[in-house]
Write a protein that holds these residues in place. Structure first.
Motif, PDB file in Angstrom:
ATOM      1  N   MET A  92       0.191   4.064  -3.172  1.00 14.69           N
ATOM      2  CA  MET A  92       0.559   4.660  -1.882  1.00 14.69           C
ATOM      3  C   MET A  92       1.005   3.540  -0.946  1.00 14.69           C
ATOM      4  N   ASP A  93       2.284   3.508  -0.635  1.00 14.86           N
ATOM      5  CA  ASP A  93       2.836   2.432   0.185  1.00 14.86           C
ATOM      6  C   ASP A  93       2.943   2.791   1.662  1.00 14.86           C
ATOM      7  N   LEU A  94       2.224   3.801   2.105  1.00 22.10           N
ATOM      8  CA  LEU A  94       2.340   4.189   3.511  1.00 22.10           C
ATOM      9  C   LEU A  94       2.058   3.019   4.443  1.00 22.10           C
ATOM     10  N   TRP A  95       0.973   2.319   4.222  1.00 26.12           N
ATOM     11  CA  TRP A  95       0.635   1.175   5.065  1.00 26.12           C
ATOM     12  C   TRP A  95       0.514  -0.105   4.259  1.00 26.12           C
ATOM     13  N   TYR A  96       0.386  -0.001   2.951  1.00 25.55           N
ATOM     14  CA  TYR A  96       0.254  -1.181   2.095  1.00 25.55           C
ATOM     15  C   TYR A  96       1.479  -2.082   2.226  1.00 25.55           C
ATOM     16  N   THR A  98       3.283  -2.659   4.676  1.00 17.50           N
ATOM     17  CA  THR A  98       3.356  -3.378   5.951  1.00 17.50           C
ATOM     18  C   THR A  98       2.410  -4.577   6.018  1.00 17.50           C
TER      19      THR A  98
END
Length: 182
Positions: A92-96, A98
């Motif tokens: 899950m790259d939602l916040w990773y 950043t």
């Protein structure tokens, strides 16, 4: 800084051994991954052979589709270490995305323990399943009736390699937190 630089700077020692372990494990994972990629051609050839014998010659071979299933399982098993090594697994790259490299290393170190536990449980199960297959000479119930021992042995070997690659990732993340690169 390359792994050779780490070895030279540390004068060998523990980080030298770790750097060599990472290098060897990554090389094995790459080799196995490229070998797995070549299985696609064998799967295609088996399915084309099956289509020709079934539709043109009217003499179907019953083993071709089942062989393709075995090759597909081998493809998945052998692709696991390569996927881990290259960081191409799903996340899950939602916040990773950043996070800084150090932030990513901290998150990865926190979550890789779950992966190692999961792979350990899978390895224990695969060893048990392989022992049963060997003890009973387990075969698939089909017209072809192949032994399942080779595919179960491959699963066990690939799980060991995935565990090795997981520990390689742990070492890489620790090195990142130390400001080094393996």
């Amino acid at each position: 800084m390359t792994s050779e630089d780490v070895v030279k700077r540390k004068g060998g020692g523990v980080w030298g051994v770790i750097a060599r372990y990472v290098r060897v494990t990554d090389a094995i994972s790459d080799y196995v991954g490229y070998l797995a990629a070549s299985l696609v051609f064998f799967m295609g050839a088996a399915l084309i052979f099956d289509a020709i014998t079934r539709n043109l010659i009217k003499m179907p071979v019953h083993w071709a589709v089942e062989l393709t299933q075995f090759l597909l399982a081998a493809y998945y098993f052998m692709g696991g270490p390569f996927t881990l090594r290259n960081g191409e697994h799903v996340r899950m790259d939602l916040w990773y995305a950043t996070l800084s490299e150090r932030g990513k290393a901290k998150i990865d170190l926190a979550t890789i323990g779950c992966l190692i536990f999961y792979l350990g449980v899978m390895l224990a199960g695969s060893i048990s399943s392989l022992q049963y297959a060997i003890a009973t000479n387990e075969k698939r119930f089909s017209i072809w009736n192949p032994s399942v021992i080779p595919i179960k042995a491959l699963l066990t070997v690939c799980l060991v390699l995935m565990l090795m690659q997981s520990f390689s990732l742990v070492f890489k993340h620790i090195a990142t937190l130390r400001g080094e690169k393996l």
